[in-house]
Scaffold this active site. Structure first.
Site, short mmCIF file in Angstrom:
data_model
loop_
_atom_site.label_atom_id
_atom_site.label_comp_id
_atom_site.label_asym_id
_atom_site.label_seq_id
_atom_site.Cartn_x
_atom_site.Cartn_y
_atom_site.Cartn_z
N LYS A 9 0.83 -1.20 0.00
CA LYS A 9 0.00 0.00 0.00
C LYS A 9 0.87 1.27 0.00
O LYS A 9 2.10 1.18 0.17
CB LYS A 9 -0.94 -0.05 1.20
CG LYS A 9 -2.02 -1.15 1.08
CD LYS A 9 -2.92 -1.19 2.32
CE LYS A 9 -4.13 -2.09 2.14
NZ LYS A 9 -4.96 -2.15 3.37
N TYR A 49 -12.39 -2.50 -3.12
CA TYR A 49 -13.01 -2.58 -1.79
C TYR A 49 -14.53 -2.64 -1.85
O TYR A 49 -15.21 -2.30 -0.88
CB TYR A 49 -12.54 -1.41 -0.92
CG TYR A 49 -11.10 -1.60 -0.43
CD1 TYR A 49 -10.77 -2.69 0.36
CD2 TYR A 49 -10.10 -0.69 -0.76
CE1 TYR A 49 -9.47 -2.89 0.81
CE2 TYR A 49 -8.79 -0.89 -0.31
CZ TYR A 49 -8.48 -1.99 0.47
OH TYR A 49 -7.19 -2.18 0.92
N PHE A 57 -15.39 2.89 7.10
CA PHE A 57 -13.99 2.98 6.66
C PHE A 57 -13.83 2.89 5.14
O PHE A 57 -12.72 3.00 4.63
CB PHE A 57 -13.11 1.93 7.36
CG PHE A 57 -13.45 0.49 7.03
CD1 PHE A 57 -12.91 -0.12 5.90
CD2 PHE A 57 -14.27 -0.25 7.86
CE1 PHE A 57 -13.20 -1.45 5.59
CE2 PHE A 57 -14.57 -1.59 7.56
CZ PHE A 57 -14.04 -2.18 6.42
N ARG A 85 -1.71 -14.58 4.00
CA ARG A 85 -2.47 -13.95 5.11
C ARG A 85 -1.73 -14.13 6.43
O ARG A 85 -1.73 -13.24 7.28
CB ARG A 85 -3.89 -14.54 5.18
CG ARG A 85 -4.78 -14.24 3.99
CD ARG A 85 -5.31 -12.82 3.91
NE ARG A 85 -6.23 -12.49 4.96
CZ ARG A 85 -6.99 -11.39 4.97
NH1 ARG A 85 -6.94 -10.52 3.94
NH2 ARG A 85 -7.78 -11.10 5.96
N THR A 91 -5.56 -7.60 10.55
CA THR A 91 -5.86 -6.33 9.88
C THR A 91 -5.34 -5.11 10.65
O THR A 91 -4.81 -4.18 10.05
CB THR A 91 -7.39 -6.20 9.66
OG1 THR A 91 -7.83 -7.36 8.95
CG2 THR A 91 -7.75 -4.97 8.88
N ARG A 102 2.37 -6.76 9.13
CA ARG A 102 1.63 -5.66 9.76
C ARG A 102 2.08 -5.44 11.20
O ARG A 102 2.17 -4.30 11.67
CB ARG A 102 0.13 -5.92 9.68
CG ARG A 102 -0.44 -5.71 8.26
CD ARG A 102 -1.81 -6.33 8.13
NE ARG A 102 -2.53 -5.89 6.93
CZ ARG A 102 -3.69 -6.42 6.54
NH1 ARG A 102 -4.24 -7.40 7.23
NH2 ARG A 102 -4.28 -5.98 5.44
N ASN A 112 -2.07 0.11 7.17
CA ASN A 112 -1.61 -1.23 7.55
C ASN A 112 -0.73 -1.91 6.51
O ASN A 112 -0.66 -3.14 6.44
CB ASN A 112 -2.79 -2.11 7.98
CG ASN A 112 -3.80 -2.33 6.87
OD1 ASN A 112 -3.66 -1.78 5.78
ND2 ASN A 112 -4.80 -3.15 7.15
N HIS A 115 -2.02 -5.27 1.49
CA HIS A 115 -3.29 -5.96 1.23
C HIS A 115 -2.97 -7.34 0.69
O HIS A 115 -2.04 -7.51 -0.09
CB HIS A 115 -4.10 -5.21 0.16
CG HIS A 115 -5.23 -6.05 -0.38
ND1 HIS A 115 -6.45 -6.15 0.24
CD2 HIS A 115 -5.29 -6.90 -1.46
CE1 HIS A 115 -7.21 -7.01 -0.43
NE2 HIS A 115 -6.53 -7.47 -1.46
N GLU A 126 -9.32 -10.18 -7.77
CA GLU A 126 -8.39 -9.05 -7.61
C GLU A 126 -7.27 -9.09 -8.65
O GLU A 126 -6.86 -8.04 -9.17
CB GLU A 126 -7.83 -9.07 -6.18
CG GLU A 126 -8.92 -8.72 -5.16
CD GLU A 126 -8.56 -9.05 -3.72
OE1 GLU A 126 -7.41 -9.44 -3.44
OE2 GLU A 126 -9.46 -8.92 -2.85
O1 CDP Z 1 -7.19 -6.01 4.63
P1 CDP Z 1 -7.96 -7.06 5.40
O2 CDP Z 1 -8.59 -8.11 4.51
O3 CDP Z 1 -7.16 -7.64 6.52
O4 CDP Z 1 -9.15 -6.28 6.16
P2 CDP Z 1 -10.61 -5.87 5.66
O5 CDP Z 1 -11.53 -6.09 6.82
O6 CDP Z 1 -10.97 -6.54 4.37
O7 CDP Z 1 -10.50 -4.30 5.43
C1 CDP Z 1 -9.92 -3.79 4.27
C2 CDP Z 1 -9.04 -2.60 4.62
O8 CDP Z 1 -9.85 -1.53 5.09
C3 CDP Z 1 -8.03 -2.85 5.75
O9 CDP Z 1 -6.85 -3.50 5.31
C4 CDP Z 1 -7.74 -1.42 6.19
O10 CDP Z 1 -6.87 -0.77 5.27
C5 CDP Z 1 -9.12 -0.77 6.07
N1 CDP Z 1 -9.86 -0.76 7.33
C6 CDP Z 1 -9.81 0.36 8.16
O11 CDP Z 1 -9.12 1.32 7.82
N2 CDP Z 1 -10.53 0.39 9.33
C7 CDP Z 1 -11.29 -0.65 9.70
N3 CDP Z 1 -11.96 -0.60 10.86
C8 CDP Z 1 -11.34 -1.80 8.91
C9 CDP Z 1 -10.61 -1.83 7.72
MG MG Z 2 -10.12 -7.97 3.17
#
Ligand code: CDP
Ligand code: MG
Length: 149
Positions: A9, A49, A57, A85, A91, A102, A112, A115, A126
């Site tokens: 990112k 997203y 968010f 992962r 996350t 992370r 973070n 991705h 993706e």
């Molecule tokens: O990236 P990951 O699959 O671990 O998490 P996600 O739940 O799919 O969320 C996607 C992205 O949204 C995260 O990697 C963060 O960059 C952002 N996010 C955030 O800023 N605040 C949150 N409470 C949840 C997600």
């Molecule tokens: Mg995700």
């Protein structure tokens, strides 16, 4: 062979972490089959997203990945989606295991670092969003026989 989509990112690029993050995937044994430095536009960010549309968010996260160049990559390997992962960690970097990417490099969920696709079907979706078929390269990588049976 299974593939996954990994994005370094904007914070990873701005903080000079690209090499260190890529090195972790290489050291693990994942095979790099696609890679580009690029700017993400709004249409692509919103598609990326899409599953989070409507959440608080969503808009900040879309703006975040559009804010500066990212490194888009595709990796191949046995169970590579789940392995990636694990390498990434949870996350929210604040609570991520410090042995993960992370956990080692991040402070806050809004920045973070990385991705990674959460399933094989997400990976297919993706990869198709970010790469043309001809940008994914097929080649024999040295030492594959030392990674699995
Ligand atoms: O990236 P990951 O699959 O671990 O998490 P996600 O739940 O799919 O969320 C996607 C992205 O949204 C995260 O990697 C963060 O960059 C952002 N996010 C955030 O800023 N605040 C949150 N409470 C949840 C997600
Ligand atoms: Mg995700």
């Amino acid at each position: 062979m299974e593939r996954t989509f990994i994005m370094l990112k904007p914070d990873a690029v701005q903080r000079g972490l690209v090499g260190q993050v890529i090195a972790r995937f290489e050291a693990k044994g994942c095979k790099l089959v696609g890679m580009k430095l690029m700017k993400v536009d709004r249409a692509l960010a919103e598609q990326h997203y899409a599953e989070h549309k409507g959440k608080a968010f969503f808009e900040p996260t879309v703006n975040y990945i559009m804010s500066s160049p990212v490194v888009a990559t595709v990796w191949e390997g046995k169970s590579v989606v789940a392995i990636a992962r694990e390498l990434m960690g949870s996350t929210n970097p604040a609570g991520a295991n410090p042995g993960t990417i992370r956990g080692a490099y991040g402070m806050d969920i809004s920045r973070n670092v990385i991705h990674g696709s959460d399933s094989v079907s997400s990976a297919d979706r993706e990869i198709a969003l970010y790469f043309k078929t001809e940008e994914i390269l097929e080649y024999d990588k040295a030492g594959q026989e030392w990674l699995s049976e």
